[in-house]
Each structure stands twice: as structure tokens, then as C-alpha cells.
Enzyme design. Sequence first.
Site, PDB file in Angstrom:
ATOM      1  N   LEU A 515       0.471  -1.406  -0.145  1.00 15.54           N
ATOM      2  CA  LEU A 515      -0.219   0.092  -0.111  1.00 15.54           C
ATOM      3  C   LEU A 515       0.828   1.057   0.043  1.00 15.54           C
ATOM      4  O   LEU A 515       0.799   2.331  -0.742  1.00 15.54           O
ATOM      5  CB  LEU A 515      -1.120  -0.041   1.030  1.00 15.54           C
ATOM      6  CG  LEU A 515      -1.820   1.465   1.695  1.00 15.54           C
ATOM      7  CD1 LEU A 515      -3.046   1.090   0.304  1.00 15.54           C
ATOM      8  CD2 LEU A 515      -2.478   0.672   2.557  1.00 15.54           C
ATOM      9  N   ASP A 516       1.824   1.045   0.865  1.00 12.19           N
ATOM     10  CA  ASP A 516       2.712   2.361   0.981  1.00 12.19           C
ATOM     11  C   ASP A 516       3.517   3.112  -0.593  1.00 12.19           C
ATOM     12  O   ASP A 516       4.004   3.534  -0.799  1.00 12.19           O
ATOM     13  CB  ASP A 516       3.651   2.642   2.203  1.00 12.19           C
ATOM     14  CG  ASP A 516       5.068   1.220   1.197  1.00 12.19           C
ATOM     15  OD1 ASP A 516       4.456   0.185   1.903  1.00 12.19           O
ATOM     16  OD2 ASP A 516       5.685   1.064   2.241  1.00 12.19           O
ATOM     17  N   GLN A 518       1.662   1.836  -3.298  1.00 14.72           N
ATOM     18  CA  GLN A 518       1.451   2.104  -4.524  1.00 14.72           C
ATOM     19  C   GLN A 518       0.611   3.973  -4.136  1.00 14.72           C
ATOM     20  O   GLN A 518       0.385   4.496  -5.479  1.00 14.72           O
ATOM     21  CB  GLN A 518      -0.579   1.674  -4.382  1.00 14.72           C
ATOM     22  CG  GLN A 518       0.030   0.031  -4.527  1.00 14.72           C
ATOM     23  CD  GLN A 518      -1.347  -1.057  -4.243  1.00 14.72           C
ATOM     24  OE1 GLN A 518      -2.614  -0.617  -4.948  1.00 14.72           O
ATOM     25  NE2 GLN A 518      -1.309  -2.213  -3.370  1.00 14.72           N
ATOM     26  N   CYS A 519       0.454   4.508  -3.046  1.00 14.59           N
ATOM     27  CA  CYS A 519       0.909   5.490  -2.950  1.00 14.59           C
ATOM     28  C   CYS A 519       1.914   6.213  -2.770  1.00 14.59           C
ATOM     29  O   CYS A 519       2.971   6.143  -2.300  1.00 14.59           O
ATOM     30  CB  CYS A 519      -0.142   5.960  -1.885  1.00 14.59           C
ATOM     31  SG  CYS A 519      -1.395   4.540  -1.353  1.00 14.59           S
ATOM     32  N   THR A 520       1.204   8.067  -2.975  1.00 13.79           N
ATOM     33  CA  THR A 520       2.712   8.592  -2.767  1.00 13.79           C
ATOM     34  C   THR A 520       2.518   9.591  -1.612  1.00 13.79           C
ATOM     35  O   THR A 520       2.125  10.072  -1.098  1.00 13.79           O
ATOM     36  CB  THR A 520       2.677   9.755  -3.833  1.00 13.79           C
ATOM     37  OG1 THR A 520       2.265   9.302  -5.288  1.00 13.79           O
ATOM     38  CG2 THR A 520       3.895  11.155  -4.338  1.00 13.79           C
TER      39      THR A 520
END
Length: 667
Positions: A515-516, A518-520
Site C-alpha cells: 500500500l505504501d 502504491q501511494c505517493t
Amino acid sequence: MASATGDPGLSKLQFAPFSSALDVGFWHELTQKKLNEYRLDEAPKDIKGYYYNGDSAGLPARLTLEFSAFDMSAPTPARCCPAVGTLYNTNTLESFKTADKKLLLEQAANEIWESIKSGAALENPVLLNKFLLLTFADLKKYHFYYWFCYPALCLPESLPLIQGPVGLDQRFSLKQIEALECAYDNLCQTEGVTALPYFLIKYDENMVLVSLLKHYSDFFQGQRTKITIGVYDPCNLAQYPGWPLRNFLVLAAHRWSSSFQSVEVLCFRDRTMQGARDVAHSIIFEVKLPEMAFSPDCPKAVGWEKNQKGGMGPRMVNLSECMDPKRLAESSVDLNLKLMCWRLVPTLDLEKVVSVKCLLLGAGTLGCNVARTLMNAKGFNMSIPMPGHPVNFSSVTLEQARRDVEQLEQLIESHDVIFLLMDTRESRWLPAVIAASKRKLVINAALGFDTFVVMRHGLKKPKQQGAGDLCPNHLVASADLLGSSLFANIPGYKLGCYFCNDVVAPGDSTRDRTLDQQCTVSRPGLAMIAGALAVELMVSVLQHPEGGYAIASSSDDRMNEPPTSLGLVPHQSLAQCTWIRFCKQAAIRGFLSRFDNVLPVSLAFDKCTACSSKVLDQYEREGFNFLAKVFNSSHSFLEDLTGLTLLHQETQAAEIESHSVAQAGAQ
């Protein structure tokens, strides 16, 4: 009521003062004048107003100023008399409060007095109807402070009423009233006006004659005791004349008191009642003229308007509540831009800033901060097809992708500047290709954890100018060379795009990621900094005479004379993003942890997967069919097309050969 006291046995002559009527159009026009012309200039300005004498009973005598007040050549409304004035618009509220009102009044009174002595007022009676307007416009709150003055000269002696005032219908027969109407209308028509402020009158039982003031010698030849004058009277009170009569009586006393003992005044009031013209409510009276023919000094003057409470003081109108919130926001931005031009950046081309149409792709943290700075106002909900994200599972999916591409093409075509503000690398590919093909300026911003990059894409030359030198075969793999003299004087059409960094085609960057990943994930202040710099970079580029074709400024140029009024026009500003493998664009790269920015500059890459001629040619020839191949194929499709595959093979072969040579040397 202002009064002039007569003999103890005679009545006082009182005058109904003007009530200022400044409509919203006037304040709007003053705002535009202040922003676009006056700026910090406090010099007096000529303006004009008008008054009307056809109001119903009970309404005050109004001097009206509207949007046309600043156009001295604008026609006066029908059946209205003009009044000329002077505007004193101050820059601060303190200047407004401390303005020398006594001096301003004395100056205006002297001008009126000089026109009386010289005879200019006889030639042009409008000179008797001067007014002053002292203003301060608080354009942040839309509070307008003003003080209106209608200068009136005071006679050195009293003006006793000999007779009247009475209604005109008590002195004139119906035949005489009709003759007066006809004579007045004919004189107005001859002079090309709809109303005359003052005129001369002669009458008997059978006729009524009127004439202009400048003809008084011939018109009143042979008369010895009394003359009759007409004044276009804005007052509708039965016992009192309006304010314009005051200065005219001073003129009459100065020029005619040695010849005539008294003057009969007809306050001409011309209104329409139930569809029929009515002047019978006009009033007529006679006053004794004082002796002042040889007085050299200007009489004392009065005229500052009382405020709403009846005291001597200014008035204030609050227009903030009647402003549309959107218009108010636009005006605030316009105000900030205009204020820049006054003193800080006089050469700023505001039209280029105001007229530019921006398309923001991406409405996350970064996109919202850019939108907040730009104030964009309309949203679109759409998907952007991406390389590595197949769209061929069904005809419905493929057709939706086609519609999304068409919408994106239309949006890019209809805007001047395209901002790429999305999360993933691959989501920027399609708009980068379309914008390059359509020769649109692209501003790209991307975030790391504590680093960012803000850049402008190279702007391709129009096809007719030749494309052979658009993408030189030049790849720089080291950021150390950026900003050096090797990268000086690179024109905008040779600058790289976001994808010129890479030797790998874009693909699905979120597959098999946590998740981290995939996100900015960014420091909280980073998006605001990068978003603001993206907008500032765009504005700086727009201010350059060559726009997107401007030579890129590098870090070495920081001590040189800037190319625009707003400073440098870099390719990039960067806070070194660790996930960018090569650094070859002109951008702003910033390091939040070090509070530092660098301005690297680089050439376009002839094997770029987005802006190289091979990609653009394929896109322009095949359109969506080419795009569908990119979406549905692995990253090797673009790499094969642009020559990156061959470059990888040559690089690997060179590494193997170098390794072999090194081993042979060791043996």
C-alpha cells in the site's frame, strides 16, 4: 435648506441642496479605472454628472453619476442637464480623511468666479454647475468612501424676495404656458441638446420668447427695471428653488445689478404626468439684486454635502454583499495581479496570465494545490488509459477507452497549458504524447517523500519548420553535468519531457506493490511547494517573448540578468527524486530536507517513449489503433519502437566486453 436673508420685512430665499446619487455602475467603473489607469495616481480627474427636473413631488434633487461619468464625451441622458466635476481619488483612507476640503472648495469656487468675471459662463453656462467628488476605494472589502461637494458662491448681501414664489399656472395663462413649452423646445432643438440649464425669457399676454444667456444684451435691449430668466430646476418643492440657481444669481448680481434692480426667476420643471406633459407646477418669483458689479474678490463658498446623519462628514457605500462570490474571487486575484504592475513589476504582461486556459490532470493533493493557486473552476470525471493496463477485455471496455481518449484529446486541444499532476508514471504518458503532438505547453510536477520535480516539457516546433533537430541523440546519465556550460543555451524545442529520463517504457507500476508503495507518501508541505512552483514556472514561461520555446535557465544563470520580469525560465526545479534514474530535463528539483532547489537542464532523448518523433509519428498516423497497442502490450512494444531494446542490447554487450577486457588485463 440654505438661505439668503432679505430685508426684515421680506421673506428669506432658501435653496434645496443636491443629494448625490452615485450608482453601482459608477463604482464599478471607478474600480476599473483605479486598477488599469489611475493606479497610484492621485491627480484630479475630470468627470461629469447630470440632474433631472421631472421627478414627482417628494423626491430629493439628485445629482447623478453613473458608469459614463468618466467619459467626458458621453451624451447626457434625455431631458437632463449636464454638470462637470473633478474627482479626487485617494490611495489611502488616511489621505481621504486628511484631504484639505476647504482648499478644494476654494479652488473650485475660484474657477466658477473666474468664469463669471470673464463672461465664459455666459457662453457656456455648464461652467456654473461644477461639483467635486473626494473618494477612497477599499477594493479588498468593496467599501467606497466619498464626500460630494457642489460649490455655491454666497452673495455679499441678502437676496430679498419681492414676490412669490407661486406656481406658474397662477401667473401664466394656458396659452402662455404652451408658448413657453414650444419656445423652450425649439431653442433646445436649435442648440442640439435635450435640456438647457439657464435661458432668458421675455413674455406678454400673447407671446413667450426665450434665448441663450450670451445674447442678453440684444435680448433685453430697452428693458430698465426687471429681467426674467429661466433655470432648469431639479427641485420639486413648491416654495423653494434648487441649488443650481445660487451661482446663476451671483452671475446676475455681478453683471446686471447696475442695470436692473431685480430679476424674475422661473424655475422650469418639466415632468410627465399620466402620459401628458406638465410644466404648470413650475414656480416663479422675483428677487432684488444686490450691488456687486465691481467686487474683485471671489465670494465665500459652501457646498460640502452632509452625511446620512445630517452632520458634516463623508459617506460610505458597502458593495461587498451585492457581489457574486465567484466574481469577488476573480476580482481579488485581478487586484493582486494589477498591484504587481503598479510598482513591483511594471512590465508584467497581465493579458497573457489572465487569458491562458489551463488543464489540470490529476485532482489529488498535488492537483488540488495547483488548482487552488490557479482557481480553476470546472471539473471533469474521466479515466486516462495507460500503458501496461490492458483495455481489450471486452468491446465495452475498448469503446470506453476510445471515448476517454477522444475526450482527453478535445480537452488538451482546447487549453493552452497542460498540467500533469497524477500519481503514477504511466498515467502521464498519454497526455504527454497528445500534448506534444498538439504543440501544447506541458507543466509536469511529481512528488517523492521529501523531494519533488517541477518541469516544463520541450515544446515541439511546428511541422513545417522541420523536425530533424527536435530530438538529438544525446543521453546524459549523470546529474553532475546538469547546470554546467555543456547545457547552456538550450532552446525550448530541444528540451526533454518527463519520459526522456528513462530507458524503460512505462508500465503497470502498482502491480505487486504494498500500500505504501502504491501511494505517493510525501511530507505534508511538499505538495503545496511543488504546486506553487508549477504555477510560477508556467507564468514565468508565459512572460518570456518566446514562451515555451524560451532557452532554459540553469543554476548558473541565477546571478545573471533574468530573461523575464518574473525571473528565470528553467527547464526543471528539483528536489532530487531518487526514483528518477536520469536527469535530463529543464525543471525545478527541490530538496525539502535541505531546503534547496537546483535547476537542471537537459536535451530531449531521441529514444523517448513519449516525445520522440517515432512515437509521435505513429500516434498521428494511426491514432487510437496505435494507442490500443500500447495499452494492451507489455513495455517492450514502446521500447522496440523507439530503439530502447537495441540500446539495452548494445549496453549489455558493451558491459560484457568491458568485463572481459578487465578480466584479461587482470590475468
